[in-house]
Design a protein around this motif. Sequence first.
Motif, short mmCIF file in Angstrom:
data_model
loop_
_atom_site.label_atom_id
_atom_site.label_comp_id
_atom_site.label_asym_id
_atom_site.label_seq_id
_atom_site.Cartn_x
_atom_site.Cartn_y
_atom_site.Cartn_z
N LEU A 1 10.43 -1.08 -4.37
CA LEU A 1 9.30 -1.80 -4.96
C LEU A 1 8.08 -0.89 -5.00
O LEU A 1 7.79 -0.18 -4.03
N PRO A 2 7.31 -0.90 -6.10
CA PRO A 2 6.15 -0.03 -6.21
C PRO A 2 4.90 -0.59 -5.54
O PRO A 2 3.81 -0.04 -5.69
N TYR A 3 5.03 -1.70 -4.82
CA TYR A 3 3.92 -2.33 -4.12
C TYR A 3 4.47 -3.02 -2.88
O TYR A 3 5.69 -3.16 -2.72
N GLU A 4 3.58 -3.45 -2.02
CA GLU A 4 4.00 -4.10 -0.78
C GLU A 4 4.00 -5.61 -0.95
O GLU A 4 3.09 -6.20 -1.54
N ILE A 5 5.04 -6.23 -0.44
CA ILE A 5 5.10 -7.69 -0.33
C ILE A 5 4.80 -8.06 1.12
O ILE A 5 5.37 -7.49 2.04
N GLU A 6 3.89 -8.99 1.33
CA GLU A 6 3.46 -9.35 2.67
C GLU A 6 4.65 -9.71 3.56
O GLU A 6 5.37 -10.67 3.26
#
Length: 335
Positions: free
Chosen positions: A321-326
């Motif tokens: 994933l290119p971003y963080e998921i909480e």
Amino acid sequence: MANQRWIEFINQQPLTATADESQTLLTPLLSQRLIGLEGPDSISYLQGQLTADLAKLSSEQSLLAANCTPKGMVISVLRLIQLEPQSLLLRLSSAIEEPALANLKKFSVFSKLSWNDVADDWCGLGLCGDAAESLLQQAGFNAPQALNHQSRNDGIVLIKVGPQRFELWCPADQAEALWLQLAEGSQAAPESCWQAAEIEAGLVQLDADSIDSYIPQMLNLQAVDAVSFDKGCYTGQEVVARLQFRGKLKKLLFGARTDASRVETGTALFNSQGRNVGKVLHCAELERGTLLQAVISKKGADEGDLRLGSVDGEAVKLLSLPYEIEPELFERPER
């Protein structure tokens, strides 16, 4: 449907480049279209219908947003573009245009605004690659520096949608000249190359079979600033907020790669035990294999060894994933 003359022009272009990081690619955006919205109540009306905070929208700042049902299920994902204080453009996939507009317009009869079909007035182009920004500057554009920022040059709207990735919306009578100008410093490519870049960026692309099926967090929309949790009420807000602050997220959006040359949307993903753990939402054919986008159970993604269509199907390898998921979205106890 996009402008017919534009479609005919694009069909005459040699769209032969492939998704290669060493190239700067110019692609048409024929699967996307714009809807016009004008009137003094445009912003306030959408504020009560969309997940994003429209107080952040401006002529320099575009927004991603979702429109949901009262049960919090996503009907459409949009990009909002402000031209003037009371004049907006809504960019969405042509595949979901009819149900998207039906849901968006549902309560607008009580507001001072008008919806306008502007499909013949605008043409979309995508530009991505290491030389994208310098090419735009050479063409006389003031390229935005921050993600989702926009600028206008001679009526052409330019939006930065990723690192060295720009979306352009051009008045139809200027589109052919702009394409030819940018093509001098780039490689013309089919739209599948742009769609592949969208998948790698983790930006969901819905079709008609995927609407009314997922809460925004299942599509990672909170991770791309498409959901505001402090703006106040909007349709579906109670469900979306409950999942964010008290619920447990069990499935989310992933990009993936497979060696299969063709994948149908709606295809199920299976784990090694033969359990259905996900569904393909969108795919982009590559020179070798396919990039796909799927909503997959968190457990299924963690276990890996996913297969396409059946337990004996083609292997599917998830992309990072290119971003963080909480993390806390997955850690809360069942309620």
